[in-house]
Design a protein around this motif. Structure first.
Motif, short mmCIF file in Angstrom:
data_model
loop_
_atom_site.label_atom_id
_atom_site.label_comp_id
_atom_site.label_asym_id
_atom_site.label_seq_id
_atom_site.Cartn_x
_atom_site.Cartn_y
_atom_site.Cartn_z
N TRP A 5 -2.68 -2.57 0.10
CA TRP A 5 -3.77 -3.53 -0.13
C TRP A 5 -3.85 -4.55 0.99
O TRP A 5 -4.94 -4.97 1.39
CB TRP A 5 -3.58 -4.23 -1.48
CG TRP A 5 -4.18 -3.47 -2.61
CD1 TRP A 5 -3.52 -2.77 -3.60
CD2 TRP A 5 -5.57 -3.28 -2.89
NE1 TRP A 5 -4.40 -2.17 -4.45
CE2 TRP A 5 -5.67 -2.46 -4.05
CE3 TRP A 5 -6.75 -3.71 -2.26
CZ2 TRP A 5 -6.91 -2.10 -4.59
CZ3 TRP A 5 -7.97 -3.34 -2.80
CH2 TRP A 5 -8.03 -2.56 -3.94
N ILE A 6 -2.70 -4.93 1.53
CA ILE A 6 -2.68 -5.89 2.64
C ILE A 6 -3.36 -5.30 3.88
O ILE A 6 -3.98 -6.02 4.68
CB ILE A 6 -1.23 -6.33 2.96
CG1 ILE A 6 -0.66 -7.14 1.79
CG2 ILE A 6 -1.17 -7.17 4.24
CD1 ILE A 6 0.84 -7.39 1.89
N LYS A 7 -3.30 -3.97 4.02
CA LYS A 7 -3.91 -3.31 5.19
C LYS A 7 -5.42 -3.22 5.09
O LYS A 7 -6.09 -3.00 6.11
CB LYS A 7 -3.32 -1.90 5.35
CG LYS A 7 -1.88 -1.87 5.78
CD LYS A 7 -1.42 -0.46 6.11
CE LYS A 7 -1.40 0.46 4.94
NZ LYS A 7 -0.77 1.77 5.24
N VAL A 8 -5.99 -3.36 3.90
CA VAL A 8 -7.43 -3.15 3.72
C VAL A 8 -8.28 -4.04 4.63
O VAL A 8 -9.20 -3.55 5.30
CB VAL A 8 -7.82 -3.32 2.24
CG1 VAL A 8 -9.34 -3.40 2.08
CG2 VAL A 8 -7.27 -2.16 1.42
N PRO A 9 -8.05 -5.37 4.69
CA PRO A 9 -8.89 -6.20 5.57
C PRO A 9 -8.84 -5.75 7.04
O PRO A 9 -9.87 -5.79 7.73
CB PRO A 9 -8.28 -7.60 5.40
CG PRO A 9 -7.64 -7.57 4.06
CD PRO A 9 -7.09 -6.19 3.92
N ALA A 10 -7.67 -5.34 7.50
CA ALA A 10 -7.56 -4.88 8.88
C ALA A 10 -8.40 -3.62 9.11
O ALA A 10 -9.08 -3.50 10.13
CB ALA A 10 -6.10 -4.62 9.23
N TYR A 11 -8.35 -2.69 8.17
CA TYR A 11 -9.14 -1.46 8.31
C TYR A 11 -10.63 -1.75 8.24
O TYR A 11 -11.43 -1.12 8.94
CB TYR A 11 -8.74 -0.45 7.24
CG TYR A 11 -7.55 0.40 7.63
CD1 TYR A 11 -7.70 1.74 7.94
CD2 TYR A 11 -6.27 -0.15 7.73
CE1 TYR A 11 -6.61 2.53 8.32
CE2 TYR A 11 -5.18 0.62 8.11
CZ TYR A 11 -5.36 1.95 8.40
OH TYR A 11 -4.29 2.71 8.79
N LEU A 12 -11.02 -2.72 7.40
CA LEU A 12 -12.42 -3.13 7.35
C LEU A 12 -12.85 -3.74 8.67
O LEU A 12 -13.94 -3.42 9.20
CB LEU A 12 -12.63 -4.14 6.21
CG LEU A 12 -12.66 -3.58 4.78
CD1 LEU A 12 -12.63 -4.72 3.77
CD2 LEU A 12 -13.90 -2.72 4.57
N ALA A 13 -12.01 -4.60 9.22
CA ALA A 13 -12.33 -5.27 10.49
C ALA A 13 -12.45 -4.27 11.63
O ALA A 13 -13.24 -4.45 12.57
CB ALA A 13 -11.27 -6.32 10.81
N LEU A 14 -11.67 -3.19 11.56
CA LEU A 14 -11.70 -2.17 12.61
C LEU A 14 -12.81 -1.14 12.38
O LEU A 14 -12.98 -0.21 13.18
CB LEU A 14 -10.34 -1.45 12.68
CG LEU A 14 -9.15 -2.31 13.13
CD1 LEU A 14 -7.84 -1.57 12.92
CD2 LEU A 14 -9.31 -2.72 14.60
N GLY A 15 -13.59 -1.29 11.29
CA GLY A 15 -14.72 -0.41 11.02
C GLY A 15 -14.34 1.01 10.69
O GLY A 15 -15.09 1.96 11.00
N GLN A 16 -13.21 1.20 10.00
CA GLN A 16 -12.72 2.55 9.74
C GLN A 16 -13.14 3.12 8.39
O GLN A 16 -12.92 4.30 8.11
CB GLN A 16 -11.19 2.58 9.88
CG GLN A 16 -10.73 2.32 11.31
CD GLN A 16 -9.23 2.44 11.46
OE1 GLN A 16 -8.52 2.69 10.51
NE2 GLN A 16 -8.75 2.26 12.67
N PHE A 17 -13.76 2.31 7.52
CA PHE A 17 -14.20 2.82 6.23
C PHE A 17 -15.66 3.29 6.32
O PHE A 17 -16.57 2.70 5.73
CB PHE A 17 -14.05 1.75 5.14
CG PHE A 17 -12.61 1.47 4.78
CD1 PHE A 17 -11.69 2.50 4.67
CD2 PHE A 17 -12.18 0.17 4.54
CE1 PHE A 17 -10.37 2.25 4.33
CE2 PHE A 17 -10.86 -0.08 4.20
CZ PHE A 17 -9.95 0.95 4.11
N THR A 18 -15.88 4.36 7.07
CA THR A 18 -17.22 4.91 7.21
C THR A 18 -17.57 5.76 5.98
O THR A 18 -16.70 6.13 5.20
CB THR A 18 -17.32 5.79 8.46
OG1 THR A 18 -16.45 6.92 8.31
CG2 THR A 18 -16.91 5.01 9.70
N ARG A 19 -18.85 6.11 5.85
CA ARG A 19 -19.27 6.93 4.72
C ARG A 19 -18.58 8.30 4.75
O ARG A 19 -18.14 8.81 3.72
CB ARG A 19 -20.78 7.11 4.72
CG ARG A 19 -21.29 8.04 3.62
CD ARG A 19 -22.79 8.11 3.58
NE ARG A 19 -23.37 6.83 3.17
CZ ARG A 19 -24.68 6.64 3.01
NH1 ARG A 19 -25.54 7.63 3.22
NH2 ARG A 19 -25.13 5.45 2.64
N ALA A 20 -18.46 8.88 5.95
CA ALA A 20 -17.83 10.19 6.08
C ALA A 20 -16.37 10.15 5.65
O ALA A 20 -15.89 11.04 4.94
CB ALA A 20 -17.95 10.69 7.52
#
Length: 231
Positions: free
Chosen positions: A164-179
């Motif tokens: 859960w702590i990693k989620v903001p970092a992954y969001l900031a890096l734009g890695q949660f794409t639709r694909a």
């Protein structure tokens, strides 16, 4: 991943290199994180009453620092380099522990908590870069010889918090794409079912066989990680 979340800690580290055979490691990590979070809910619920809060507190404090470092250096650190390093550590540690047990050395470690925080930093960093935080964490926790249920429970809660702590970092890096999210959703049913299978297996394995299985898994994980990095 399911077996790892269900209690056979370390098995989950095989998931990133397996997915990375089909796509690049950065995308593989983004696909796996939502699956890990859902699996965490299953494993935390199953082992919620078996947590060593001393281990949890010291290691999680370090992991937060490690995740921050991983985020800051995400663009300049090669995931393959991290996989190779973690893989080599896993092989050496697993082989050392198997030899130690064969010689009858079963005394539990009483390493101080601040040392656990240092291993937590390494775990958080490798988890942020390549979801490979289990081996560094196990280097400090496994020698403490916790009861299997407490090892599994503490592992579950620790990595649930880390993910859960990693989620903001992954969001900031734009890695949660639709694909990536669509692929994660397709894999989710198998991931959840295998987590329950892992819980079922852990509760039917003796402590001695449990630890032996973990050490062999660590060696196997290490070989796969090094192979993926060098391939």
């Amino acid at each position: 991943m399911g077996l790892g979340k269900g209690g056979f800690a370390g098995a989950g580290s095989l998931s990133l290199p397996m997915v990375a055979f089909a796509t690049d490691p950065v995308q593989a990590a983004a696909i796996l994180l939502p699956i890990l979070i859902v699996q965490d809910a299953v494993s935390v619920w199953a082992f919620r009453r078996s947590i060593d809060w001393y281990v949890m507190g010291w290691t999680l404090a370090g992991a937060i620092v490690g995740i921050a470092i991983g985020y800051l250096f995400a663009a300049s650190v090669s995931p393959d380099m991290v996989l190779a390093m973690v893989g080599a550590i896993s092989i050496l540690f697993g082989a050392y522990q198997l030899r130690r047990d064969r010689l009858g050395a079963t005394t539990a470690s009483d390493s101080p908590g601040w040392v656990g925080s240092l291993f937590g930093v390494a775990s958080g960093f490798t988890s942020q870069i390549a979801h490979a935080g289990a081996p560094p964490w196990q280097l400090w926790v496994m020698p403490r010889r916790l009861a299997p249920a407490y090892l599994v429970g503490t592992t579950a809660v620790y990595f649930a918090a880390v993910n859960w702590i990693k989620v903001p970092a992954y969001l900031a890096l734009g890695q949660f794409t639709r694909a990536n999210l669509t692929t994660a959703a397709a894999l989710m049913p198998v991931a959840i079912a295998s987590t329950f299978a892992g819980v079922w297996l852990v509760r039917r394995v003796s402590p001695e066989r449990f630890y032996t299985a973990i050490y062999w898994l660590m060696i196997g994980v290490g070989v796969v990680l090094v192979g993926k990095a060098l391939g």
